[in-house]
Structure formats: C-alpha cells, structure tokens
Scaffold this active site. Sequence first.
Site, mmCIF file in Angstrom:
data_model
loop_
_atom_site.group_PDB
_atom_site.id
_atom_site.type_symbol
_atom_site.label_atom_id
_atom_site.label_comp_id
_atom_site.label_asym_id
_atom_site.label_seq_id
_atom_site.Cartn_x
_atom_site.Cartn_y
_atom_site.Cartn_z
ATOM 1 N N HIS A 5 55.859 7.426 15.945
ATOM 2 C CA HIS A 5 55.041 8.000 17.366
ATOM 3 C C HIS A 5 54.478 6.412 18.745
ATOM 4 O O HIS A 5 54.926 6.730 19.605
ATOM 5 C CB HIS A 5 55.224 9.119 17.594
ATOM 6 C CG HIS A 5 54.059 9.514 17.512
ATOM 7 N ND1 HIS A 5 53.108 10.197 16.357
ATOM 8 C CD2 HIS A 5 52.822 9.484 18.643
ATOM 9 C CE1 HIS A 5 51.393 9.867 15.931
ATOM 10 N NE2 HIS A 5 51.122 9.783 17.616
ATOM 11 N N ASP A 21 57.186 9.782 9.893
ATOM 12 C CA ASP A 21 56.645 9.879 11.106
ATOM 13 C C ASP A 21 55.749 8.520 11.021
ATOM 14 O O ASP A 21 54.677 8.214 11.514
ATOM 15 C CB ASP A 21 55.331 10.828 11.786
ATOM 16 C CG ASP A 21 54.986 9.992 13.168
ATOM 17 O OD1 ASP A 21 55.561 9.926 14.059
ATOM 18 O OD2 ASP A 21 53.540 11.021 13.628
ATOM 19 N N GLY A 64 45.296 8.466 20.336
ATOM 20 C CA GLY A 64 44.491 7.115 19.944
ATOM 21 C C GLY A 64 44.191 6.549 18.147
ATOM 22 O O GLY A 64 44.389 5.529 18.572
ATOM 23 N N SER A 123 46.049 8.331 16.249
ATOM 24 C CA SER A 123 47.536 7.806 15.296
ATOM 25 C C SER A 123 47.941 6.918 15.125
ATOM 26 O O SER A 123 47.923 5.561 15.699
ATOM 27 C CB SER A 123 48.799 8.929 16.624
ATOM 28 O OG SER A 123 48.361 9.931 17.436
ATOM 29 N N GLY A 136 69.394 22.567 0.225
ATOM 30 C CA GLY A 136 70.212 23.386 1.003
ATOM 31 C C GLY A 136 70.059 25.191 1.003
ATOM 32 O O GLY A 136 70.802 25.554 1.045
ATOM 33 N N VAL A 137 69.028 25.344 1.518
ATOM 34 C CA VAL A 137 69.012 26.652 1.107
ATOM 35 C C VAL A 137 67.608 26.554 2.466
ATOM 36 O O VAL A 137 67.406 26.191 2.933
ATOM 37 C CB VAL A 137 67.811 27.188 0.179
ATOM 38 C CG1 VAL A 137 68.819 27.549 -0.975
ATOM 39 C CG2 VAL A 137 66.873 25.980 -0.751
ATOM 40 N N LEU A 138 67.699 28.082 2.681
ATOM 41 C CA LEU A 138 66.981 28.152 4.184
ATOM 42 C C LEU A 138 65.729 29.960 3.818
ATOM 43 O O LEU A 138 66.828 30.134 2.409
ATOM 44 C CB LEU A 138 67.249 28.764 5.442
ATOM 45 C CG LEU A 138 68.649 28.244 6.336
ATOM 46 C CD1 LEU A 138 69.059 29.083 8.021
ATOM 47 C CD2 LEU A 138 67.518 26.819 6.745
#
EC number: 3.4.21.107
Length: 472
Positions: free
Chosen positions: A113, A143, A214, A216, A272-274
């Site tokens: 970012h 990130d 800053g 980051s 592939g599961v929630l």
Amino acid sequence: MRPIPTFSFALAALVCGALMPGLAASRMLPDFVDLVAENAPSVVNISTKQAPVTVEQLPEFSVPDLPEDSPLQDFFRHFFGEDGELPNDYLPSRSLGSGFIVSADGFVLTNAHVVEGAEEIIVRTSDRREFVASLVGTDKRSDIALLKIEGEGLPAVKIGTAQELKVGEWVLAIGSPFGFESSATAGIVSAKGRSLPTENYIPFIQTDVAINPGNSGGPLFNLDGEVVGVNSQIYSRTGGFMGLSFSIPIDVVMDVVDQLQTKGRVSRGWLGVLIQDVTRELAESFGMKQPRGALVAQILPGSPAEGAKVLPGDIIVTYNGRDILTSSALPPMVGITPVGDRVKLQVLRGGELVDLEVEIGELPEEDQLAARSSEPEKASANRIGLFVSELTPEQREQLSVTGGGVLVDDVERGPAEQAGLSSGDVILMLDNQTVQDLAGFNRILDAIPSGRSVAVLVQRGDGRMFHAIRVP
C-alpha cells in the site's frame, strides 16, 4: 561523636532491601543502543510520486463570482490562475513509508500500500543517498512489495524467523513515522497468529510497539538484531498509535519474495470452505467437551474440499497433523501449503473422527455470487420462534439453493432471534441433520428434547454460517 541508634541501621538495611529488587529489574531491561546503531543503516525511507491529476479526472467546478476586493480572490487566483481555469495537471501527490534492504545488491522490502499507484518510487538511505527504485512485484493479499535499487555493498538486514517468537518478548521497530526518518520504538510481542478482518491468510504478530503512519513497511527486530516481521497495520480510532500494531511474519514475507523473484506472482493454497469458530454453545450441540477446530459452514462448488467429500457441519480439528484450536488458525496453514500438495484432514462428523485427504488447489480471485430476493408464503410459528416455509423453484434459483432447505419468513422474540436468525435466511441443517423440506424440518425440530442446544446451518446472502439455538 554521638552514637547512632541501632534501629537506624535496621531502617537503612530495610530501605536498601526494598530498593534492590527495583534496581535489579531495571538492570534487566534491554539496551537497544547497539541494536539501533547496527540496523538503522539498513532501514530506508520511501516516498512516491503519483500520477498527476488532470482536469478530466476532477468533478466540474467553476470559480464563484466574487467582488474584486474579496480576500478570496487571491486564493482562487493561486489555484486556478488569472482566467479562472484549472491547470492541465496538478503536482503529483506523495506518500511516505518505510522499507529495509534485504540484499547487498539492492533488493528492498516495503508494504504494497506504500507504493500503490506510484509513478516513481524514491528510496532514501540513512546516509542521505537517494535511489529511484523499480518495482519487482507486489502481493496485495499479504501487503508486500519488492523493490530493486541499483547499488553494491548495501547494508542488508539479517533475516530471522517469527516461529520462535514468544509472547512477552522484546521487539524493536525502526521506520519513518510521519516522515521522521530513522525513528526507533520498542515494545513486546502481545500475541501471535492474529487474524484481521481485512486478511485472514496472514497470521499477524500483534505488538505494543508504537507504530504510526509512515512506519508501514519498516522492519520489526528481535533482540538478536534479526528481522522477524514487517510492520503493516495499526488499530486506531484517531489515526495514531493506540497500543495495537500488527506485523506480517517474516516467514510469510520471504515466501512472497521468493515467489515474486521466481514467478513474478504469488500463489496460495486453497481448500474451498467457509468456516467459523466453534462457540461453547455450538460445541455442546455437537457433543464436544470443549470448543476447538474450524466449523465448515459451506463448501464452494468445484473446490478441493468438495472433491475430498468434506461436508457442511464437519469440524476440522487437524490439518496435516497440526491441531486446529481456533478457526483463524486454518487459513494461514492452507495458504502456505504448495498448490498440488496432498494433505490429511481430520474432521469431527456426527461425533466421530473421520480422516480425509485433499489435494490443495490455488486460491482464486474473489467471486461474487448472485444476490437473493424473495416474497415468501408464511407458515405457522414453531417452538423456537420461527415462521418458515417451503422454497419455490424461483426462490431456489434466486438464492442459489440446490436441494433441501426451508425459508425463514419472519422471526419473533425467542431462541431463534437470540441466536441471530433473521427473515430471508435459508435453513439447510438442523441438529446435524439435512433439512429436505418443511415437513422434514418440523419432524427434526419436534424430536429435539427441551433445554438442549442444537446447531442450525443457515445460508444468508452469499455465505453460510452455523448458529447455536437452545430449544426452550
């Protein structure tokens, strides 16, 4: 000479004894002087130039008709010129962040970012040298961004491991908070394996090190001078430090770096599961002595879990031999598993442990499922305070429900409302049994003894989740 009373000696001894523990404790506090001196040259300040904002990108605006003697005339002339028209472009905006050198030949790590949307990336070292960096690659999910500057013999950090970190251990951050370069702050590890709402594939390190805008992209050091994390996020209601900061474990970061250097992109494992956490009430409904594991609420179509016959209602308790204590522990384990590897799952199904084997797939880009809408036909209220009805073929298509299930038309005050159910939900399972239709739902509900907690699998929108309901 006057004699000194004996009680004065006793008092002095008592005071010294009381002070000694504090003095001893103060001597045990770490000294960061050498640590900062050795590693500060490896930490860099990063600024970026964004693409200029053009007239076409701005909303329509006209300079107001002001009297010549108005004090606002100078303001508008400064920004819009004498003719009142916008300039072709504005000065590019800048963002400030931190980073650190990971190799003597100029590879630099920072947060994705920090450099997002940058037209030019400038890396400034502690000895005031400036480099224009090229972007090797970024990974938004973690990130992390990898940069390259041209140089030789650059001071590189020592890479450690976050796996050996212990809660309560001292750590040090060096960065550029609010643009103040080479600022050092220290604290302790507050927790490990934190899952944040923005990213559940990263087991964040939580610290109480003062991290501000800053910081980051800057490094987190242990007392051996090794980088154990990359400072990434803070929890704040004010925009500044409030005692909670989060760092990406360096083990995760270096895996990302390796993939960016070798493949130019980052792939992650996908099951592939929630899933959801097993609460005390859900544990009781599943016959568990204590809450543990990751409760499978939904199987995504075409996923590795579907091929391995994982079922909704399964509780994943081990992944490749590693215990799953909370649901947040599972996604990072899956994410670091190489695509194509076969792993063993142990699930709790119907009170018994079942061993499964699954071939891990690659985590795809996020997809959106169709929104639901319905105008249900009400049925009579039941003992848990629900009005439910059969699903019509049109409703099944709108809600993407294939086979089974009943629609919640309304919820009155009672156990279902307390458990969080609402109108529009689709009940797929009740008391670990699949709900085929309205008659089957009522039959299962009628057979549940009073006072018992049961699990209810509910589809809401594009997701599924278990709720624990205590039958009155």
